[in-house]
Scaffold this active site. Structure first.
Site, mmCIF file in Angstrom:
data_model
loop_
_atom_site.group_PDB
_atom_site.id
_atom_site.type_symbol
_atom_site.label_atom_id
_atom_site.label_comp_id
_atom_site.label_asym_id
_atom_site.label_seq_id
_atom_site.Cartn_x
_atom_site.Cartn_y
_atom_site.Cartn_z
ATOM 1 N N GLU A 89 0.803 -1.224 0.000
ATOM 2 C CA GLU A 89 0.000 0.000 0.000
ATOM 3 C C GLU A 89 0.836 1.274 0.000
ATOM 4 O OE1 GLU A 89 -2.875 -0.143 3.172
ATOM 5 O OE2 GLU A 89 -3.884 -1.914 2.343
ATOM 6 N N ARG A 141 1.950 2.015 4.597
ATOM 7 C CA ARG A 141 1.651 2.969 3.517
ATOM 8 C C ARG A 141 2.789 3.912 3.170
ATOM 9 N NH1 ARG A 141 -2.716 2.938 6.696
ATOM 10 N NH2 ARG A 141 -4.074 1.250 6.048
ATOM 11 N N ALA A 202 -8.577 0.096 16.088
ATOM 12 C CA ALA A 202 -9.885 0.383 16.673
ATOM 13 C C ALA A 202 -10.968 -0.600 16.263
ATOM 14 C CB ALA A 202 -10.321 1.803 16.307
ATOM 15 N N ASP A 330 -18.695 2.127 11.027
ATOM 16 C CA ASP A 330 -17.301 2.071 10.584
ATOM 17 C C ASP A 330 -17.052 3.062 9.456
ATOM 18 O OD1 ASP A 330 -14.611 1.207 10.483
ATOM 19 O OD2 ASP A 330 -15.044 -0.335 9.019
#
Length: 707
Positions: A89, A141, A202, A330
């Site tokens: 990513e 990332r 989370a 979400d």
């Protein structure tokens, strides 16, 4: 003899003079990036100095050697193969002819940007057991560079500074509690001598979000801002967030959220506004997702799913805008934050742009935090619009799925996830890697928090897929991916390109009237920025989810991208089309008439299912189905429909051996590869129920493949 000596002396003197006149070569410097260089990055088109190229994070380059007129001549210049098939990513950083990029498992590699030659590699040795803490693959990332150092956040919560010339560790700090389910997958940002980093987790267990600033030279903590309040009984945190959490956030929380952690992690978007000296932090979902469980079904729960403006020198709170008050789906606001100026109603405004998960495109005044406009960029069913006076969504009442099942569009994977969008000042358009992935929401009646599962409070059994292939094909048509060119002033679509499915790569825009994007179906593509006409494509042999970059070395422009399919959707959602074994990822760079070629590649089919003849009662198989959904589906695919990145358990010979299967699931035989032990979470009898479900499903697969 004297004449010979004189001549010799003259020759020696001449040579010495020549040596004195010839200057010694300057030693090569690496990552020679200071504050002035970062602040003037807009005028430096040769390099890609930070995650979004400049502090504005527009992912726009003024380079135009490669343009709409000649992009058809774009060819591979070089490639560098990676050591894993896990998701890639990262956005590469390019400085003075050197590319720095991170890979899966938080590794870092430095490459010669003109040839692809590896200069050094760094492996932080992240323990395999850390994988269970990552909701969405062992991805990373990107890195940041500053004053001769390369900074990377590791999956197990460290922030590491490396010597940019050698890859050796300069310093390393633990930024999270290793006993909790924190991870780091996002790229650090550097602002005025400080390295800014957030964290994730989370979706898992006892995680409370925060963002931290560390001294770039020493690694010493400068400040920390918590995004949600902690346990009131424990008092303040001695952090930059203490006052605002007490005054603004705490009154919006109810119940025992602090026992779960609360969530609100800053796992991706952190953007510096050098004009206003403000830092914008996007925050994520609550923990658990379901507000009924997390906060007794009440309250806005600040600062979940928000954009928070902070003073970067101190972490002082300035303002916030909450995208989803009382979030329960979400719907993160961690997605790309892009800074620009727009003329709105005749007035030039300094704005930030965001297209978060919930499906609405937001234009926000970055001086005040006031919402200027918002419009859905994909079909939306959970809300009818955004009230411009209050800034709050106009929710459909049943969307909170209390005592009902609600099919939301978009679902938890989002209308736009972390894949970076771009903005072109030349066209005035934002380019969004958008998707349609509906999701059914229903309370999980048996919810109890557990450290080795996704603690969402949602019944994930609804995410399964039917055995019938025709029904799967029908569902597959509902899952869409597209590239949308969006006019942020008019708040309407300018053009779109449809892809073969969702979860496509980030976007790059250039002054050459080009937009580049990689796709899940293994293509890197170039489109005309003004109208979306596809002008070029290249088969990179694996899915692309990262964002491309462009740079110039030796007078030649390159376009580079990380290729390697993975992340949340490929791992967790069912693969509704035939899957093949995922190849290892790679870094690829292209230039005009590059002339390089990839080696021939033939997709490798997954092995045939060979289930045993063992028999179990249907009740045992059904129990296994539920346990698989809770503990296994987020990595091996809902309904056992793996994409081929991680093993398809229906095809694994190990499932046919009770002892071998138990050794993996209960004793952690494959923990170094990321498959932890579930001892203490599952009993031996429950593991056997999962195996019964796997073998039962393998029989269905075997029959389908024989017909």
């Amino acid at each position: 003899m004297s004449i010979i000596r004189s001549c010799a002396a003259l020759i020696v003197a001449t040579l010495l003079a020549g040596c004195q006149q010839q200057k010694a070569p300057e030693p090569r410097t690496f990552a020679n990036v200071d504050d002035a260089r970062l602040e003037s990055a807009e005028s430096n088109a040769d390099d890609w100095l930070s995650y979004g190229r400049t502090y504005n994070e527009q992912r726009f380059s003024a380079l135009e050697q490669i343009n709409a007129g000649n992009v058809g001549q774009l060819e591979l210049a070089w490639f560098h193969d990676l050591d894993t098939n896990r998701g890639q990513e990262a956005t590469p950083i390019v400085v003075d002819g050197v590319m720095y990029t991170s890979t899966a498992w938080s590794k870092v590699v430095a490459l010669d940007a003109a040839s692809g030659k590896a200069l050094w590699t760094y492996d932080p040795q992240v323990p395999g057991a850390t994988a269970i803490k990552a909701c969405c693959d062992v991805v990373n990332r990107g890195v940041a560079v500053y004053r001769g150092k390369v900074y990377v956040g590791t999956l197990d919560g460290r922030l590491v500074a490396l010597d940019a010339g050698t890859g050796k560790v300069v310093w390393s700090v633990e930024t999270t509690d290793p006993k909790a389910s924190y991870t780091i997958t996002g790229a650090p940002r550097v602002v005025k001598g400080k390295v800014i980093i957030g964290n994730g987790g989370a979706d898992i267990y006892q995680v409370r979000g925060y963002v931290s600033a560390y001294d770039a030279e020493t690694g010493k903590l400068a400040w920390r801002f918590y995004t949600v309040p902690g346990d009131p009984a424990k008092g303040p945190d001695n952090a930059a967030s203490d006052k605002v959490l007490a005054e603004k956030a705490l009154p919006t929380w109810f119940g025992k959220w602090h026992e779960y952690g609360g969530g609100g992690t800053a796992w991706d978007s952190i953007v510096y506004d050098q004009e206003l000296d403000q830092l914008y932090v996007g925050t994520g979902n609550g923990l658990p997702w379901n507000r009924r469980i997390r906060s007794d079904g009440k309250g806005d729960n600040l600062f979940l799913c928000s954009i928070i403006a902070l003073r970067p020198s101190t972490g002082e709170y300035l303002w916030h805008y909450q995208v989803n008050p009382g979030e329960t789906w979400d719907y993160n606001a961690n997605q790309s934050i892009t800074l620009t100026e727009l003329v709105i109603e005749g007035r030039k405004r300094k704005v930030l742009l965001q297209a978060p998960k919930n499906g609405f495109f937001y234009v926000i005044d970055r001086e005040s935090g006031k919402l200027l406009s918002a419009r859905n960029f994909v079909p939306v069913t959970w809300a009818t619009g955004i009230d411009l006076e209050t800034g709050r969504p106009q929710e459909v009442p049943e969307s909170r799925y209390e005592n009902t099942t609600f099919v939301a569009q978009p679902g938890g994977a989002g209308a736009h996830n972390w894949h970076p969008m771009a903005f072109s000042p030349a066209t005035g358009l934002a380019y969004i890697p958008a998707q349609e992935l509906p999701m059914a929401y229903r309370d999980d009646p048996a919810f109890s928090a557990h450290p080795k599962t996704l603690n969402t409070g949602i019944d994930f059994s609804l995410l399964g897929a039917p055995d019938d292939l025709a029904q799967r094909a029908a569902i597959a048509t509902m899952l869409k991916g597209r590239l949308i060119a969006w006019d942020p002033v008019a708040q309407k679509e300018a053009w779109r390109v449809e892809h073969s499915g969702p979860w496509n790569g980030g976007v790059l825009a250039t002054a050459g009237d080009l937009v580049f994007q990689g796709t899940a179906d293994k293509q890197l593509q170039a489109f005309r920025a003004s109208n979306g006409e596809r002008l070029w494509h290249y088969d990179v042999q694996t899915g692309v989810i990262g964002g491309p970059v462009t740079y110039r070395v030796g007078g030649e422009q390159y376009v580079a991208v990380m290729a390697g399919y993975g992340g949340a959707v490929p791992l967790a959602l069912p693969a509704l089309k035939p899957a093949f074994a995922a190849p290892n990822g790679r870094v690829l760079a292209f230039k005009l008439k590059g002339g390089a070629r990839l080696p021939a590649y033939t997709p490798v089919p997954l092995p045939a299912a060979t289930p045993t003849n063992e028999q179990w009662p249907q009740t045992r198989i059904d129990e296994g189905r539920g346990l698989y959904s809770t503990y296994c589906s987020r990595c091996h695919g809902a309904s056992l429909l793996s994409t081929g990145i991680l093993p398809d358990l229906r095809r694994s010979p190990m499932t046919g051996h009770q002892e071998s299967f138990a050794n993996v699931v209960l004793k952690g035989a494959l923990e170094p590869r990321g498959m932890i032990s579930f001892a203490g979470s599952l009993t031996a009898e429950q593991v056997e129920s999962i195996r019964a479900y796997v073998i039962s499903s393998a029989r269905v697969l075997q029959k389908q493949e024989s017909e």
